[in-house]
Design a protein around this motif. Structure first.
Motif, PDB file in Angstrom:
ATOM      1  N   GLU A 276       0.831  -1.200   0.000  1.00 47.80           N
ATOM      2  CA  GLU A 276       0.000   0.000   0.000  1.00 47.80           C
ATOM      3  C   GLU A 276       0.870   1.256   0.000  1.00 47.80           C
ATOM      4  OE1 GLU A 276      -3.447   2.217   2.663  1.00 47.80           O
ATOM      5  OE2 GLU A 276      -2.680   0.280   3.319  1.00 47.80           O
ATOM      6  N   LEU A 277       1.906   1.274   0.834  1.00 53.83           N
ATOM      7  CA  LEU A 277       2.801   2.424   0.879  1.00 53.83           C
ATOM      8  C   LEU A 277       3.514   2.612  -0.455  1.00 53.83           C
ATOM      9  CD1 LEU A 277       4.118   4.731   2.381  1.00 53.83           C
ATOM     10  CD2 LEU A 277       5.800   3.097   3.283  1.00 53.83           C
ATOM     11  N   ARG A 278       3.984   1.534  -1.044  1.00 54.06           N
ATOM     12  CA  ARG A 278       4.653   1.604  -2.349  1.00 54.06           C
ATOM     13  C   ARG A 278       3.710   2.206  -3.399  1.00 54.06           C
ATOM     14  NH1 ARG A 278       5.959  -3.651  -2.821  1.00 54.06           N
ATOM     15  NH2 ARG A 278       7.542  -3.311  -1.251  1.00 54.06           N
ATOM     16  N   SER A 279       2.463   1.785  -3.374  1.00 53.29           N
ATOM     17  CA  SER A 279       1.471   2.301  -4.308  1.00 53.29           C
ATOM     18  C   SER A 279       1.225   3.793  -4.076  1.00 53.29           C
ATOM     19  CB  SER A 279       0.163   1.528  -4.159  1.00 53.29           C
ATOM     20  OG  SER A 279      -0.848   2.108  -4.956  1.00 53.29           O
ATOM     21  N   LEU A 280       1.099   4.189  -2.819  1.00 55.53           N
ATOM     22  CA  LEU A 280       0.896   5.595  -2.505  1.00 55.53           C
ATOM     23  C   LEU A 280       2.084   6.446  -2.949  1.00 55.53           C
ATOM     24  CD1 LEU A 280      -0.693   5.288   1.047  1.00 55.53           C
ATOM     25  CD2 LEU A 280      -1.814   6.207  -1.007  1.00 55.53           C
ATOM     26  N   LEU A 281       3.280   5.942  -2.751  1.00 53.94           N
ATOM     27  CA  LEU A 281       4.471   6.692  -3.154  1.00 53.94           C
ATOM     28  C   LEU A 281       4.567   6.812  -4.671  1.00 53.94           C
ATOM     29  CD1 LEU A 281       7.045   5.376  -0.544  1.00 53.94           C
ATOM     30  CD2 LEU A 281       5.895   7.609  -0.604  1.00 53.94           C
ATOM     31  N   ARG A 282       4.156   5.768  -5.391  1.00 50.56           N
ATOM     32  CA  ARG A 282       4.124   5.854  -6.863  1.00 50.56           C
ATOM     33  C   ARG A 282       3.103   6.894  -7.312  1.00 50.56           C
ATOM     34  NH1 ARG A 282       4.897   0.060  -6.899  1.00 50.56           N
ATOM     35  NH2 ARG A 282       2.660  -0.156  -6.856  1.00 50.56           N
ATOM     36  N   GLN A 283       1.941   6.900  -6.651  1.00 51.32           N
ATOM     37  CA  GLN A 283       0.918   7.895  -6.983  1.00 51.32           C
ATOM     38  C   GLN A 283       1.441   9.301  -6.728  1.00 51.32           C
ATOM     39  OE1 GLN A 283      -3.007   7.179  -5.229  1.00 51.32           O
ATOM     40  NE2 GLN A 283      -2.451   5.011  -5.072  1.00 51.32           N
ATOM     41  N   TRP A 284       2.146   9.489  -5.596  1.00 51.09           N
ATOM     42  CA  TRP A 284       2.687  10.810  -5.284  1.00 51.09           C
ATOM     43  C   TRP A 284       3.730  11.213  -6.311  1.00 51.09           C
ATOM     44  CZ3 TRP A 284       7.318  13.100  -4.490  1.00 51.09           C
ATOM     45  CH2 TRP A 284       7.274  14.426  -4.060  1.00 51.09           C
ATOM     46  N   ASP A 285       4.571  10.270  -6.708  1.00 53.15           N
ATOM     47  CA  ASP A 285       5.610  10.572  -7.694  1.00 53.15           C
ATOM     48  C   ASP A 285       4.985  11.035  -9.007  1.00 53.15           C
ATOM     49  OD1 ASP A 285       8.390  10.682  -8.424  1.00 53.15           O
ATOM     50  OD2 ASP A 285       8.037   8.899  -9.657  1.00 53.15           O
ATOM     51  N   ARG A 286       3.931  10.351  -9.452  1.00 51.17           N
ATOM     52  CA  ARG A 286       3.243  10.751 -10.694  1.00 51.17           C
ATOM     53  C   ARG A 286       2.599  12.124 -10.540  1.00 51.17           C
ATOM     54  NH1 ARG A 286       1.826   5.221 -10.768  1.00 51.17           N
ATOM     55  NH2 ARG A 286      -0.168   5.699  -9.781  1.00 51.17           N
ATOM     56  N   ALA A 287       1.944  12.365  -9.401  1.00 54.20           N
ATOM     57  CA  ALA A 287       1.282  13.647  -9.169  1.00 54.20           C
ATOM     58  C   ALA A 287       2.303  14.778  -9.100  1.00 54.20           C
ATOM     59  CB  ALA A 287       0.451  13.587  -7.882  1.00 54.20           C
ATOM     60  N   ALA A 288       3.421  14.542  -8.422  1.00 55.48           N
ATOM     61  CA  ALA A 288       4.468  15.567  -8.322  1.00 55.48           C
ATOM     62  C   ALA A 288       5.092  15.835  -9.688  1.00 55.48           C
ATOM     63  CB  ALA A 288       5.529  15.135  -7.319  1.00 55.48           C
ATOM     64  N   ALA A 289       5.277  14.797 -10.486  1.00 55.90           N
ATOM     65  CA  ALA A 289       5.833  14.972 -11.830  1.00 55.90           C
ATOM     66  C   ALA A 289       4.880  15.794 -12.690  1.00 55.90           C
ATOM     67  CB  ALA A 289       6.107  13.615 -12.473  1.00 55.90           C
ATOM     68  N   ASN A 290       3.593  15.592 -12.520  1.00 59.02           N
ATOM     69  CA  ASN A 290       2.607  16.367 -13.278  1.00 59.02           C
ATOM     70  C   ASN A 290       2.695  17.845 -12.905  1.00 59.02           C
ATOM     71  OD1 ASN A 290       0.472  16.827 -15.059  1.00 59.02           O
ATOM     72  ND2 ASN A 290      -1.041  16.520 -13.456  1.00 59.02           N
ATOM     73  N   VAL A 291       2.803  18.139 -11.617  1.00 60.17           N
ATOM     74  CA  VAL A 291       2.945  19.534 -11.177  1.00 60.17           C
ATOM     75  C   VAL A 291       4.227  20.134 -11.760  1.00 60.17           C
ATOM     76  CG1 VAL A 291       3.345  21.024  -9.169  1.00 60.17           C
ATOM     77  CG2 VAL A 291       1.572  19.263  -9.075  1.00 60.17           C
ATOM     78  N   ARG A 292       5.321  19.383 -11.672  1.00 56.82           N
ATOM     79  CA  ARG A 292       6.600  19.879 -12.218  1.00 56.82           C
ATOM     80  C   ARG A 292       6.487  20.181 -13.701  1.00 56.82           C
ATOM     81  NH1 ARG A 292       8.716  15.961  -8.924  1.00 56.82           N
ATOM     82  NH2 ARG A 292       8.916  14.505 -10.636  1.00 56.82           N
ATOM     83  N   SER A 293       5.874  19.287 -14.452  1.00 55.31           N
ATOM     84  CA  SER A 293       5.784  19.505 -15.898  1.00 55.31           C
ATOM     85  C   SER A 293       4.926  20.723 -16.219  1.00 55.31           C
ATOM     86  CB  SER A 293       5.272  18.261 -16.618  1.00 55.31           C
ATOM     87  OG  SER A 293       3.911  18.042 -16.325  1.00 55.31           O
ATOM     88  N   LEU A 294       3.860  20.929 -15.461  1.00 59.66           N
ATOM     89  CA  LEU A 294       3.041  22.122 -15.685  1.00 59.66           C
ATOM     90  C   LEU A 294       3.828  23.386 -15.377  1.00 59.66           C
ATOM     91  CD1 LEU A 294      -0.365  20.912 -14.227  1.00 59.66           C
ATOM     92  CD2 LEU A 294       0.119  21.453 -16.620  1.00 59.66           C
ATOM     93  N   LEU A 295       4.591  23.357 -14.304  1.00 62.81           N
ATOM     94  CA  LEU A 295       5.386  24.528 -13.949  1.00 62.81           C
ATOM     95  C   LEU A 295       6.533  24.765 -14.924  1.00 62.81           C
ATOM     96  CD1 LEU A 295       5.534  24.154 -10.072  1.00 62.81           C
ATOM     97  CD2 LEU A 295       4.284  25.892 -11.380  1.00 62.81           C
ATOM     98  N   ASN A 296       7.083  23.685 -15.460  1.00 64.27           N
ATOM     99  CA  ASN A 296       8.208  23.827 -16.391  1.00 64.27           C
ATOM    100  C   ASN A 296       7.792  24.389 -17.738  1.00 64.27           C
ATOM    101  OD1 ASN A 296      10.248  23.039 -14.674  1.00 64.27           O
ATOM    102  ND2 ASN A 296       9.979  20.874 -15.156  1.00 64.27           N
TER     103      ASN A 296
END
Length: 65
Positions: free
Chosen positions: A8-28
């Protein structure tokens, strides 16, 4: 921590990584349109990231509690 909790933690961390990458790409660069910066898309992406962060905090409260 049980195997199910680790998964469950691994899944949550993958979800966070994808969400953070999306924010980064929008800001970039991807947040820009012909009419300017799309703050609505950024706000939505930040909200998704915050939801995942809250789920991670909830996970730790549950596991440690």
């Amino acid at each position: 921590m049980t195997q199910a909790e680790r998964n469950e933690l691994r899944s949550l961390l993958r979800q966070w990584d994808r969400a953070a990458a999306n924010v980064r790409s929008l800001l970039n660069s991807e947040g820009w349109t012909e009419s300017g910066f799309d703050f609505a898309r950024l706000r939505e992406a930040v909200d998704v990231r915050a939801e995942v962060e809250n789920a991670i905090l909830g996970f730790w409260s549950r596991v440690r509690g």
